[in-house]
Design a protein around this motif. Sequence first.
Motif, PDB file in Angstrom:
ATOM      1  N   TYR A  66      11.777  13.206  -3.539  1.00  0.00           N
ATOM      2  CA  TYR A  66      11.252  13.057  -4.890  1.00  0.00           C
ATOM      3  C   TYR A  66       9.727  13.171  -4.840  1.00  0.00           C
ATOM      4  O   TYR A  66       9.100  12.846  -3.837  1.00  0.00           O
ATOM      5  CB  TYR A  66      11.620  11.693  -5.468  1.00  0.00           C
ATOM      6  CG  TYR A  66      13.093  11.471  -5.685  1.00  0.00           C
ATOM      7  CD1 TYR A  66      13.656  11.591  -6.951  1.00  0.00           C
ATOM      8  CD2 TYR A  66      13.936  11.131  -4.627  1.00  0.00           C
ATOM      9  CE1 TYR A  66      15.018  11.384  -7.160  1.00  0.00           C
ATOM     10  CE2 TYR A  66      15.289  10.932  -4.821  1.00  0.00           C
ATOM     11  CZ  TYR A  66      15.820  11.058  -6.097  1.00  0.00           C
ATOM     12  OH  TYR A  66      17.164  10.856  -6.294  1.00  0.00           O
ATOM     13  N   THR A  67       9.145  13.603  -5.951  1.00  0.00           N
ATOM     14  CA  THR A  67       7.687  13.602  -6.058  1.00  0.00           C
ATOM     15  C   THR A  67       7.245  12.489  -6.995  1.00  0.00           C
ATOM     16  O   THR A  67       7.952  12.128  -7.938  1.00  0.00           O
ATOM     17  CB  THR A  67       7.167  14.947  -6.595  1.00  0.00           C
ATOM     18  OG1 THR A  67       7.825  15.261  -7.824  1.00  0.00           O
ATOM     19  CG2 THR A  67       7.417  16.059  -5.583  1.00  0.00           C
ATOM     20  N   SER A  68       6.064  11.953  -6.727  1.00  0.00           N
ATOM     21  CA  SER A  68       5.526  10.876  -7.556  1.00  0.00           C
ATOM     22  C   SER A  68       4.009  10.938  -7.555  1.00  0.00           C
ATOM     23  O   SER A  68       3.389  11.223  -6.521  1.00  0.00           O
ATOM     24  CB  SER A  68       5.986   9.508  -7.040  1.00  0.00           C
ATOM     25  OG  SER A  68       5.340   8.461  -7.758  1.00  0.00           O
ATOM     26  N   ASN A  69       3.413  10.662  -8.711  1.00  0.00           N
ATOM     27  CA  ASN A  69       1.955  10.549  -8.820  1.00  0.00           C
ATOM     28  C   ASN A  69       1.493   9.103  -8.695  1.00  0.00           C
ATOM     29  O   ASN A  69       0.321   8.818  -8.922  1.00  0.00           O
ATOM     30  CB  ASN A  69       1.497  11.103 -10.177  1.00  0.00           C
ATOM     31  CG  ASN A  69       1.611  12.606 -10.264  1.00  0.00           C
ATOM     32  OD1 ASN A  69       1.159  13.321  -9.370  1.00  0.00           O
ATOM     33  ND2 ASN A  69       2.214  13.102 -11.334  1.00  0.00           N
ATOM     34  N   ARG A  70       2.396   8.203  -8.324  1.00  0.00           N
ATOM     35  CA  ARG A  70       2.073   6.777  -8.301  1.00  0.00           C
ATOM     36  C   ARG A  70       2.168   6.155  -6.912  1.00  0.00           C
ATOM     37  O   ARG A  70       2.347   4.959  -6.775  1.00  0.00           O
ATOM     38  CB  ARG A  70       2.983   6.027  -9.286  1.00  0.00           C
ATOM     39  CG  ARG A  70       2.854   6.544 -10.691  1.00  0.00           C
ATOM     40  CD  ARG A  70       3.701   5.797 -11.693  1.00  0.00           C
ATOM     41  NE  ARG A  70       3.599   6.422 -13.000  1.00  0.00           N
ATOM     42  CZ  ARG A  70       2.595   6.235 -13.851  1.00  0.00           C
ATOM     43  NH1 ARG A  70       1.613   5.415 -13.521  1.00  0.00           N
ATOM     44  NH2 ARG A  70       2.571   6.856 -15.011  1.00  0.00           N
ATOM     45  N   LEU A  71       2.055   6.965  -5.891  1.00  0.00           N
ATOM     46  CA  LEU A  71       2.098   6.436  -4.532  1.00  0.00           C
ATOM     47  C   LEU A  71       0.800   5.693  -4.222  1.00  0.00           C
ATOM     48  O   LEU A  71      -0.273   6.077  -4.692  1.00  0.00           O
ATOM     49  CB  LEU A  71       2.305   7.574  -3.535  1.00  0.00           C
ATOM     50  CG  LEU A  71       3.671   8.272  -3.617  1.00  0.00           C
ATOM     51  CD1 LEU A  71       3.694   9.514  -2.736  1.00  0.00           C
ATOM     52  CD2 LEU A  71       4.782   7.317  -3.220  1.00  0.00           C
ATOM     53  N   PRO A  72       0.880   4.626  -3.424  1.00  0.00           N
ATOM     54  CA  PRO A  72      -0.335   3.872  -3.103  1.00  0.00           C
ATOM     55  C   PRO A  72      -1.271   4.670  -2.201  1.00  0.00           C
ATOM     56  O   PRO A  72      -0.847   5.583  -1.495  1.00  0.00           O
ATOM     57  CB  PRO A  72       0.203   2.632  -2.377  1.00  0.00           C
ATOM     58  CG  PRO A  72       1.524   3.063  -1.823  1.00  0.00           C
ATOM     59  CD  PRO A  72       2.090   4.054  -2.801  1.00  0.00           C
ATOM     60  N   LYS A  73      -2.545   4.299  -2.238  1.00  0.00           N
ATOM     61  CA  LYS A  73      -3.535   4.952  -1.387  1.00  0.00           C
ATOM     62  C   LYS A  73      -3.569   4.296  -0.010  1.00  0.00           C
ATOM     63  O   LYS A  73      -3.032   3.216   0.210  1.00  0.00           O
ATOM     64  CB  LYS A  73      -4.920   4.873  -2.035  1.00  0.00           C
ATOM     65  CG  LYS A  73      -5.055   5.695  -3.300  1.00  0.00           C
ATOM     66  CD  LYS A  73      -6.478   5.639  -3.837  1.00  0.00           C
ATOM     67  CE  LYS A  73      -6.632   6.485  -5.083  1.00  0.00           C
ATOM     68  NZ  LYS A  73      -8.031   6.460  -5.593  1.00  0.00           N
ATOM     69  N   ASN A 129       3.018   8.608   1.684  1.00  0.00           N
ATOM     70  CA  ASN A 129       4.326   9.203   1.427  1.00  0.00           C
ATOM     71  C   ASN A 129       5.377   8.332   2.106  1.00  0.00           C
ATOM     72  O   ASN A 129       5.231   7.960   3.277  1.00  0.00           O
ATOM     73  CB  ASN A 129       4.370  10.630   1.959  1.00  0.00           C
ATOM     74  CG  ASN A 129       3.309  11.512   1.321  1.00  0.00           C
ATOM     75  OD1 ASN A 129       3.447  11.960   0.197  1.00  0.00           O
ATOM     76  ND2 ASN A 129       2.219  11.759   2.061  1.00  0.00           N
ATOM     77  N   LEU A 130       6.459   8.009   1.394  1.00  0.00           N
ATOM     78  CA  LEU A 130       7.404   6.991   1.838  1.00  0.00           C
ATOM     79  C   LEU A 130       8.750   7.594   2.208  1.00  0.00           C
ATOM     80  O   LEU A 130       9.262   8.471   1.511  1.00  0.00           O
ATOM     81  CB  LEU A 130       7.600   5.954   0.729  1.00  0.00           C
ATOM     82  CG  LEU A 130       6.316   5.372   0.116  1.00  0.00           C
ATOM     83  CD1 LEU A 130       6.664   4.427  -1.022  1.00  0.00           C
ATOM     84  CD2 LEU A 130       5.480   4.673   1.182  1.00  0.00           C
ATOM     85  N   PHE A 131       9.342   7.084   3.309  1.00  0.00           N
ATOM     86  CA  PHE A 131      10.641   7.526   3.802  1.00  0.00           C
ATOM     87  C   PHE A 131      11.490   6.290   4.089  1.00  0.00           C
ATOM     88  O   PHE A 131      11.041   5.380   4.791  1.00  0.00           O
ATOM     89  CB  PHE A 131      10.486   8.350   5.082  1.00  0.00           C
ATOM     90  CG  PHE A 131       9.666   9.607   4.926  1.00  0.00           C
ATOM     91  CD1 PHE A 131      10.283  10.846   4.844  1.00  0.00           C
ATOM     92  CD2 PHE A 131       8.282   9.550   4.873  1.00  0.00           C
ATOM     93  CE1 PHE A 131       9.545  12.003   4.704  1.00  0.00           C
ATOM     94  CE2 PHE A 131       7.520  10.702   4.730  1.00  0.00           C
ATOM     95  CZ  PHE A 131       8.153  11.935   4.648  1.00  0.00           C
ATOM     96  N   PHE A 132      12.734   6.270   3.582  1.00  0.00           N
ATOM     97  CA  PHE A 132      13.594   5.109   3.810  1.00  0.00           C
ATOM     98  C   PHE A 132      15.028   5.459   3.442  1.00  0.00           C
ATOM     99  O   PHE A 132      15.314   6.528   2.879  1.00  0.00           O
ATOM    100  CB  PHE A 132      13.121   3.910   2.985  1.00  0.00           C
ATOM    101  CG  PHE A 132      12.972   4.181   1.515  1.00  0.00           C
ATOM    102  CD1 PHE A 132      14.050   4.055   0.645  1.00  0.00           C
ATOM    103  CD2 PHE A 132      11.751   4.581   0.988  1.00  0.00           C
ATOM    104  CE1 PHE A 132      13.926   4.303  -0.707  1.00  0.00           C
ATOM    105  CE2 PHE A 132      11.604   4.840  -0.367  1.00  0.00           C
ATOM    106  CZ  PHE A 132      12.692   4.706  -1.212  1.00  0.00           C
ATOM    107  N   SER A 133      15.935   4.526   3.763  1.00  0.00           N
ATOM    108  CA  SER A 133      17.325   4.658   3.342  1.00  0.00           C
ATOM    109  C   SER A 133      17.532   3.818   2.088  1.00  0.00           C
ATOM    110  O   SER A 133      17.120   2.657   2.035  1.00  0.00           O
ATOM    111  CB  SER A 133      18.287   4.185   4.438  1.00  0.00           C
ATOM    112  OG  SER A 133      19.612   4.081   3.923  1.00  0.00           O
TER     113      SER A 133
END
Length: 333
Positions: free
Chosen positions: A239-246, A270-274
């Motif tokens: 997924y894409t998001s403009n709200r990821l933390p810095k 950028n986040l990766f998880f199950s």
Amino acid sequence: MAGMSTGNMDALIRSEVWSNQLKDILTDDLMANKFVDWMSFPDGDQLTIPSVGFLTTDDYVEDAQVQYHAMDTGEFNFSITEYVSSATYITNKARQDSMYAERLIGQFVPKMSRALGERLEQDIFKEGQPKTGDPAGYQVAGSSNLINGVAHRRVGSTTLNSKRVLTVEDFAFALHSLKKANVPQSNLIAIVDPSVEYYLNTLTNLANVSNNPRWEGIIETGLAKDMNFLRNIYGFDVYTSNRLPKCGTGQTGTAETINSIASGTDAVCNLFFSASADVLPYVGAFRQMPKVESEYNKDRQREEHVVTSRYGVKIYRPENLVTILSDPAAVSV
């Protein structure tokens, strides 16, 4: 002979015409709350969850006494930390004089609810990222954050316009990190900045990736539709998001250097998880769901509208979260 023309009709011509419609702003999709294990508890604002670890195995010798071991135990503390509100009002005079008043008032509650939703989205995504004081369970800025000997935080493995970005190798690494942490390989999710999607869309050799046939066709269709990738990358639905933390402690955007590779200022996480229901990385609870209240203030002659909510979110399974930093400035104007 005289007639009517624009020269003698200035008083009858409107120099500016106002539309009957109100232009709304474009908004992105909000998704983070479906990656949270939402709990309930009867009262108070803190919940303690006990935890247990592993037991070991020993070699046994006949007729000898067996060895006894204690099991590691601990506790996880969760608190209701956020009490948020969104409010606005309209005065009697403004309501009487504006032709848009009723349409404007009709937007109050949806806009306030949206504001609370955006705040919740940001609060969820920042969980697990570096915080001042390096509390347990949160990643540490500028560190690989090893779990079972494998990094759970790194900088993107390639560059675009001299800025760090993610490529296919980073997806493979995230998968490896989660496997080494014994995270189930089902419902894998990656949430990336749009600049990552751009870079992957423009790679000309992706059609030749043979070890993942689900890549087929991406050059023709592109990777993303709305907020969801059309293709799966090494098992991750992306997924894409403009709200990821810095990056940086407290998500302030301070550059990080991990294994001698610099992220650059204002890099995003950028986040990766199950997202399997039994191993979701985050837990949360609402003490008060968003509540709408409206009333007329006779002293100030205005109609007031308020939405409030109380909730908490926290990283619950740090082993089920891999962070890879990239610089959105890699996509130059």
